[in-house]
Structures are given as structure tokens and as C-alpha cells.
Design an enzyme around this catalytic site. Structure first.
Site, PDB file in Angstrom:
ATOM      1  N   ASN A   1       0.800  -1.241   0.000  1.00 41.66           N
ATOM      2  CA  ASN A   1       0.000   0.000   0.000  1.00 41.66           C
ATOM      3  C   ASN A   1       0.828   1.285   0.000  1.00 41.66           C
ATOM      4  O   ASN A   1       0.287   2.367   0.195  1.00 41.66           O
ATOM      5  CB  ASN A   1      -0.952   0.000   1.200  1.00 41.66           C
ATOM      6  CG  ASN A   1      -0.218  -0.078   2.539  1.00 41.66           C
ATOM      7  OD1 ASN A   1       1.007  -0.029   2.583  1.00 41.66           O
ATOM      8  ND2 ASN A   1      -0.973  -0.215   3.608  1.00 41.66           N
TER       9      ASN A   1
ATOM     10  N   ASP B   1       3.695  -5.915   4.427  1.00 42.13           N
ATOM     11  CA  ASP B   1       2.420  -6.242   5.047  1.00 42.13           C
ATOM     12  C   ASP B   1       1.896  -7.588   4.541  1.00 42.13           C
ATOM     13  O   ASP B   1       2.506  -8.231   3.689  1.00 42.13           O
ATOM     14  CB  ASP B   1       1.402  -5.123   4.792  1.00 42.13           C
ATOM     15  CG  ASP B   1       1.353  -4.689   3.330  1.00 42.13           C
ATOM     16  OD1 ASP B   1       1.314  -5.582   2.456  1.00 42.13           O
ATOM     17  OD2 ASP B   1       1.369  -3.473   3.060  1.00 42.13           O
TER      18      ASP B   1
ATOM     19  N   ASP C   1       5.347 -17.269  14.234  1.00 43.37           N
ATOM     20  CA  ASP C   1       6.420 -16.972  15.180  1.00 43.37           C
ATOM     21  C   ASP C   1       5.753 -16.467  16.460  1.00 43.37           C
ATOM     22  O   ASP C   1       5.082 -15.441  16.459  1.00 43.37           O
ATOM     23  CB  ASP C   1       7.344 -15.893  14.604  1.00 43.37           C
ATOM     24  CG  ASP C   1       8.717 -15.901  15.255  1.00 43.37           C
ATOM     25  OD1 ASP C   1       8.815 -16.300  16.428  1.00 43.37           O
ATOM     26  OD2 ASP C   1       9.686 -15.499  14.587  1.00 43.37           O
TER      27      ASP C   1
ATOM     28  N   ASP D   1       9.747 -18.384  20.020  1.00 41.53           N
ATOM     29  CA  ASP D   1      10.846 -17.458  20.258  1.00 41.53           C
ATOM     30  C   ASP D   1      11.292 -17.521  21.716  1.00 41.53           C
ATOM     31  O   ASP D   1      10.467 -17.571  22.631  1.00 41.53           O
ATOM     32  CB  ASP D   1      10.380 -16.038  19.923  1.00 41.53           C
ATOM     33  CG  ASP D   1      11.438 -14.992  20.185  1.00 41.53           C
ATOM     34  OD1 ASP D   1      12.373 -14.888  19.367  1.00 41.53           O
ATOM     35  OD2 ASP D   1      11.332 -14.290  21.211  1.00 41.53           O
TER      36      ASP D   1
ATOM     37  N   GLU E   1      13.522 -21.747  19.646  1.00 36.44           N
ATOM     38  CA  GLU E   1      14.766 -20.987  19.673  1.00 36.44           C
ATOM     39  C   GLU E   1      15.451 -21.268  21.005  1.00 36.44           C
ATOM     40  O   GLU E   1      15.014 -20.812  22.056  1.00 36.44           O
ATOM     41  CB  GLU E   1      14.498 -19.494  19.519  1.00 36.44           C
ATOM     42  CG  GLU E   1      15.779 -18.671  19.465  1.00 36.44           C
ATOM     43  CD  GLU E   1      15.538 -17.180  19.586  1.00 36.44           C
ATOM     44  OE1 GLU E   1      16.338 -16.418  19.022  1.00 36.44           O
ATOM     45  OE2 GLU E   1      14.568 -16.780  20.255  1.00 36.44           O
TER      46      GLU E   1
ATOM     47  N   HIS F   1      16.694 -13.561  10.694  1.00 38.44           N
ATOM     48  CA  HIS F   1      16.455 -12.134  10.927  1.00 38.44           C
ATOM     49  C   HIS F   1      17.382 -11.544  11.986  1.00 38.44           C
ATOM     50  O   HIS F   1      17.453 -10.320  12.126  1.00 38.44           O
ATOM     51  CB  HIS F   1      15.004 -11.909  11.337  1.00 38.44           C
ATOM     52  CG  HIS F   1      14.646 -12.591  12.635  1.00 38.44           C
ATOM     53  ND1 HIS F   1      14.549 -13.953  12.752  1.00 38.44           N
ATOM     54  CD2 HIS F   1      14.381 -12.083  13.857  1.00 38.44           C
ATOM     55  CE1 HIS F   1      14.238 -14.263  13.998  1.00 38.44           C
ATOM     56  NE2 HIS F   1      14.129 -13.152  14.689  1.00 38.44           N
ATOM     57  N   ASP F   2      18.069 -12.409  12.737  1.00 38.71           N
ATOM     58  CA  ASP F   2      18.968 -11.942  13.797  1.00 38.71           C
ATOM     59  C   ASP F   2      20.442 -12.077  13.427  1.00 38.71           C
ATOM     60  O   ASP F   2      21.309 -11.730  14.237  1.00 38.71           O
ATOM     61  CB  ASP F   2      18.722 -12.731  15.085  1.00 38.71           C
ATOM     62  CG  ASP F   2      17.464 -12.296  15.821  1.00 38.71           C
ATOM     63  OD1 ASP F   2      17.054 -11.137  15.640  1.00 38.71           O
ATOM     64  OD2 ASP F   2      16.906 -13.111  16.569  1.00 38.71           O
TER      65      ASP F   2
END
Length: 563
Positions: A23, A29, A98, A199, A256, A331-332
Site C-alpha cells: 500500500n 504487510d 512466530d 521465540d 529458539e 532475521h537476527d
């Protein structure tokens, strides 16, 4: 062998804020994810792991949840979620959510009530303690720097947060908290989700009495990892979650769980444990850490011998007893091709080689968004371009200590979590086709050379190599279930191993460097009986497999039948 669908799957991780914006507000998103499901289906992945999309004030990119049963407004609505789940299922793909069970946002209604007064019914939903000697209750240090304790002036007590002060830890000693979390997990399962990545699940139990941490020499230390990681009661709580909720659904679960080796991991994933299907281990992620057991920012060169030792240990210990989750990036963590490959001169062959390594191991392989096109680390010149809370805290801490700016930025360029969080590079248009607006974080400047559109069209691209790896995994059970055996244990440049299932054997040969070492075929292989399944270089005419000169970052996989 104990076949399971989640063992035979390939998972793809989406970091939604950076995946695709539908958008024009600069933020990825759910509708953006929906628009790219055909792409993921074409790649061949089976499970899509989506990082947190729950309602959140977004202090830690969604890992601070203020409502477990609502969607962050920047990502869309619950109706958008329902469409996304339905569209994934219609394409034969499953969704793994997650889920953060260790802590919530400080804006979660439970915490707002908890901090309102000492006698509030939800006070014990979180961990509150009085100060000691004019300071925090103990000397534990947060993952994001500073004490794990934050003084709340309203009641003059401290609450515990292993991460940001905006992420207060839940009190898993309170049965009411456990019941609420069980209800929430079941709510998502009834909606049709296919699994969870839990997580920080290893941290839900803290040491009884919250004592100060002591090192073996008896001196107080600020790092208190053993006081809140992988404690015995974690397993009781996970078995309880399994028996009361998870058992009734055919789902995929991964935890994790940093700070453990494969024998400890069996306590989570061992057959008959009734806990998790697999865990993410971090031993190989700490290979370049100067301090024992980790420490993101102080780095040393990593050793291939050490990588072999770690991965081989996990492969052999868990075989026929548990299951591995195999990855090189998330992502880490920094981008895999920048960390373990060569993102300057050999980006394409080294990215393909690393993909071969992960996809030929026993265990479920995980692809992090952009890894399949060889996306690289980013090196922003200014700290103002970074968004990660851990990175910004590190910068301020080191500036206060007088560390030179150039040294701080060099560490950030190498290890910042934002390396993996820059927007997905879809095409060569402005901002890589990620958004028509201003992206929440800058796009890597190499998007014109590295993007999905060009990769899909190029038959020799990293993307199409990934497709072939995934197709091979679906075709050959030996790739999924074969027993691992390491070759050339002490070779400094070649990582070679076999996978054996009944009368079939794989031979995986990987050159991790730019030199050209020679691989010699082991004596128990009959030369000429191997079929080349895949290689990241064109085949050599009349090659001699008994003595094979490898090219920079070369990968080869052979199949030998009817031994």
C-alpha cells in the site's frame, strides 16, 4: 527413519516488515506476502515461517506483543490474515507462526494492569522484585545491554526483562499465565495454522530465588546466561503445553534454544520427549565470536574445522534420536554469503555452495528471505540509517566508552541484525520494487544487480539453483533421511560428507574457499559409479573423480546406487 511431513519440508522465513509493501507506506504487510505466494510456490518451499505479525507498538519489530489475537495495523487486518492462510493452503504450503511466550509488550493489557498496583490480580503475571542495596535485585544483564531489571516508579519495584525494557517477562510460575497462553495457542491452531516457531522458549524459567551470577572464580559477572536458559523446569512446561494443546494437531514446532549442544537438545526434541519437533541451535552462529559462548560484536575469523566439528556433532547425535533445523541466516544474523562465503568476487558460486551444504544435511532446511538470490550485508555510513534496537544500544554504549566511531561502525557493518532486515530486492526499479513509498529502512544499494526479477529469468542464477536443490530433496529420500558421515575431518578448505540410506549413498563435496584444493575419492567408492546430481559449475569433460581439482567455492553432489 520415522517419516514425518515436517522432516520432508523446506521452510522459508519471511520478515514481514521487509518482505513486500502493498500500500505504499514503506512497510511490508500481509497483502504484500499474499502477492508473492506464487513466487514462493515456484521456488518449491513447503512451509512459510512468518515472523511476528501480532498487534505491537513495534519497539523490537513485533517481538513485543500487545495483543496475541490481533494483527499489527501496519501489517493489515485479521481478514487479511485469513486470506493469506487460505491462499497458502490452496497452493499446498503451510504456515508456521512466530510466537513469543517468554515476554509481552509493556503495552499489553496484562502488564498495564500488573504495574497499576501491588495488589492487582494480574500483578503476578510478570516478575516483580524489590531493589537491593539501592539498586536492582541482582546483577543479571539484558541481551540488549544494561540490567534486566527496570524500576517502575508507580509501585517502587523492579520488573524483569531479558530483552528491552519494553518487553517485560511473563511469570511462568503463575498457573493463570500458563492457562492464558495455552488458550491463545489453541485459538491459533483452531484458525488452521500449521505450526509455531517458539521465540526465546529456553528462557521461560529463571533460577529460583534470582541469585546474583557468579563465574567459576567466584567473581560477580554481568552475563547471567545460565540463570535463565535451558533450566530443567522448561521441559516440564513444554511437555504440559504439548499434552494439553499441541498433541491434538498435526503441526510443526521449532524452538529458539541458544546455549546448548546436541545432547541437551535431545531433551527438547528427542523421540518420545513430547516437547518440540526441532530446535534452532546457535553453536555455528558463535564461530566468529571472540568471547566463549557468544558476544555479537567482538569477532574473530571462523575456522572450517570448527564448523565441521559442530555440524557433524549435531548430525550424528540427533540421527534416529531427534531432528535438526539447518540454517545459516535469519532475521537476527548477518547474511550467509557475506559471513560464510565471498560476497565480492565469488558471490554466486559461494551462495550456491552454501545452499548445497545446508540442503544436503539431515534435517529441515530453512531459507531466509533473499538468501535464495544471494542478498548481502549492508554497510550504511551513518548510524542514523540503522533501526535495530540492539545495534543502536551498542552504538551508544561504545560511544560513551570512547570507542572510535570507525571501529564501532566496522563492527555494526559486520554483525548488525539490520544486515538481514533491509527490504527484499524484487526488481531493479526504485527501492528494489519493495515499496512505492519511503521504505522503513533503506534498501541495499546493490538491488539493481541483485534482485528477484533478474534471478528468475537467469537459468544459472542462485534462485534457480535453489529450485533444483529443493526438487532433488523431494525426489531422493536419501537426502532427507540418509545417515551423515564426515570425510576429511582435518582438511582446512574442503568440507565433504556422505549420506547413506539403504543401498544409496550421497557424496557431498564443498570447497569453502577461493583456492583450488584437490579432492581424492575415498577408497570405498568405486570410481565411475557415481551420478552427478548437482554442481554450481559447468561439468568438466572426462573428469577424474578419483583426484578432482576443485574450483573456487565449488559444490558437487554425487549419488551412488546399489552399493
Amino acid at each position: 527413519m520415522n517419516p514425518k511431513w515436517w522432516k520432508e519440508s523446506v521452510a522459508y522465513q519471511i520478515y514481514p516488515i521487509s518482505f513486500m509493501d502493498s500500500n505504499g507506506d514503506g512497510i511490508g504487510d500481509l497483502r504484500g506476502i499474499i502477492s508473492k505466494l506464487d513466487y514462493l510456490q515456484d521456488l518449491g518451499v513447503d512451509v512459510i515461517w512468518v515472523c511476528p505479525i501480532y498487534k505491537s507498538p513495534n519497539h523490537d519489530n513485533g517481538y513485543d506483543i500487545s495483543d496475541y489475537c490481533d494483527i499489527m495495523k501496519e501489517f493489515g487486518t485479521m481478514e487479511d490474515f485469513d486470506v493469506m492462510l487460505r491462499e497458502m493452503h490452496s497452493r499446498g504450503m503451510k504456515l508456521m507462526m512466530d510466537l513469543v511466550l517468554n515476554h509481552t509488550s509493556h503495552q499489553h493489557p496484562w502488564f498495564i494492569e500488573s504495574r497499576s498496583s501491588k495488589d492487582n490480580p494480574k500483578r503476578d503475571y510478570y516478575i516483580w522484585r524489590k531493589g537491593k542495596n539501592g539498586g536492582p535485585p541482582n546483577n543479571w544483564e539484558s541481551y540488549f545491554s544494561g540490567s534486566v531489571w527496570e524500576l517502575d516508579p508507580q509501585t517502587d519495584e523492579y520488573y524483569l526483562h531479558l530483552y528491552s525494557k519494553y518487553q517485560p517477562d511473563l511469570n511462568w510460575e503463575n498457573p493463570a499465565v500458563i492457562d492464558k497462553l495455552h488458550e491463545m495457542v489453541q485459538w491459533w491452531l483452531k484458525k488452521g495454522v500449521d505450526g509455531f516457531r517458539f521465540d526465546a522458549i529456553a528462557h521461560i524459567v529463571k533460577a529460583e530465588g534470582y541469585p546474583d551470577a557468579l563465574n567459576p572464580g567466584g567473581t560477580a559477572t554481568v552475563r547471567a546466561y545460565d540463570m535463565f536458559s535451558n533450566l530443567a523446569h522448561v521441559h516440564t512446561l513444554l511437555q504440559n503445553l504439548h499434552d494439553k494443546v499441541l498433541y491434538f494437531y498435526d503441526i510443526m514446532t521449532v524452538g529458539e534454544t541458544s546455549g546448548l549442544g546436541p545432547e541437551q537438545a535431545l531433551d527438547y526434541v528427542g523421540d518420545g520427549r513430547r516437547e518440540l519437533n526441532m530446535t534452532f541451535q546457535f553453536e555455528h552462529m558463535n564461530l566468529d565470536c571472540a568471547a566463549p559462548g557468544g558476544g555479537r560484536w567482538d569477532t574473530i575469523p571462523w575456522s572450517l574445522r570448527d564448523l565441521k566439528k559442530i555440524m557433524s556433532n549435531w548430525q550424528t547425535v540427533l540421527h534416529d534420536r531427534g531432528w535438526n533445523a539447518n540454517y545459516l541466516c535469519n532475521h537476527d544474523q548477518p547474511r550467509s554469503v557475506s559471513r560464510f562465503g565471498n560476497d565480492l568476487y565469488y558471490r554466486i558460486p559461494s551462495a550456491k555452495m552454501l545452499a548445497t551444504f545446508i540442503h544436503m544435511l539431515e534435517g529441515t532446511p530453512y531459507i531466509y528471505q533473499g538468501e535464495e538470490i544471494g542478498m548481502t550485508n549492508v554497510a550504511f555510513e551513518s548510524i542514523d540509517d540503522y533501526r535495530d534496537v540492539e545495534t543502536l544500544n551498542y552504538y551508544e554504549e561504545k560511544r560513551t566508552q570512547g570507542v572510535p566511531e570507525a571501529d564501532i561502525m566496522a563492527a555494526i557493518h559486520k554483525k548488525s541484525r539490520d544486515n538481514a532486515r533491509t527490504p527484499m530486492q524484487w526488481d531493479a526499479s526504485e527501492d528494489g520494487g519493495f515499496t512505492t513509498g519511503v521504505p522503513w529502512i533503506r534498501v541495499n544499494s546493490n538491488f539493481r544487480e541483485i534482485n528477484v526479477a533478474s534471478a528468475v529469468k537467469d537459468p544459472d542464477s542462485i534462485y534457480n539453483y535453489y529450485k533444483k536443490l529443493i526438487q532433488l530433496r523431494k525426489k531422493h529420500p536419501v537426502i532427507v533421511y540418509g545417515e551423515y558421515a564426515l570425510l576429511l575431518e582435518d582438511h582446512p578448505e574442503i568440507y565433504a560428507y556422505t549420506r547413506t540410506l539403504e543401498d544409496q549413498r550421497l557424496l557431498v563435496i564443498l570447497n569453502f574457499y577461493e583456492h583450488e584444493p584437490v579432492f581424492e575419492l575415498p577408497a570405498d567408492f568405486a570410481a565411475g559409479k557415481q551420478e552427478l546430481l548437482i554442481s554450481n559449475y559447468p561439468p568438466v569433460k572426462e573428469e577424474d573423480l578419483t583426484r578432482l581439482k576443485l574450483r573456487p567455492y565449488e559444490a558437487r553432489v554425487y549419488l551412488e546406487r546399489h552399493r
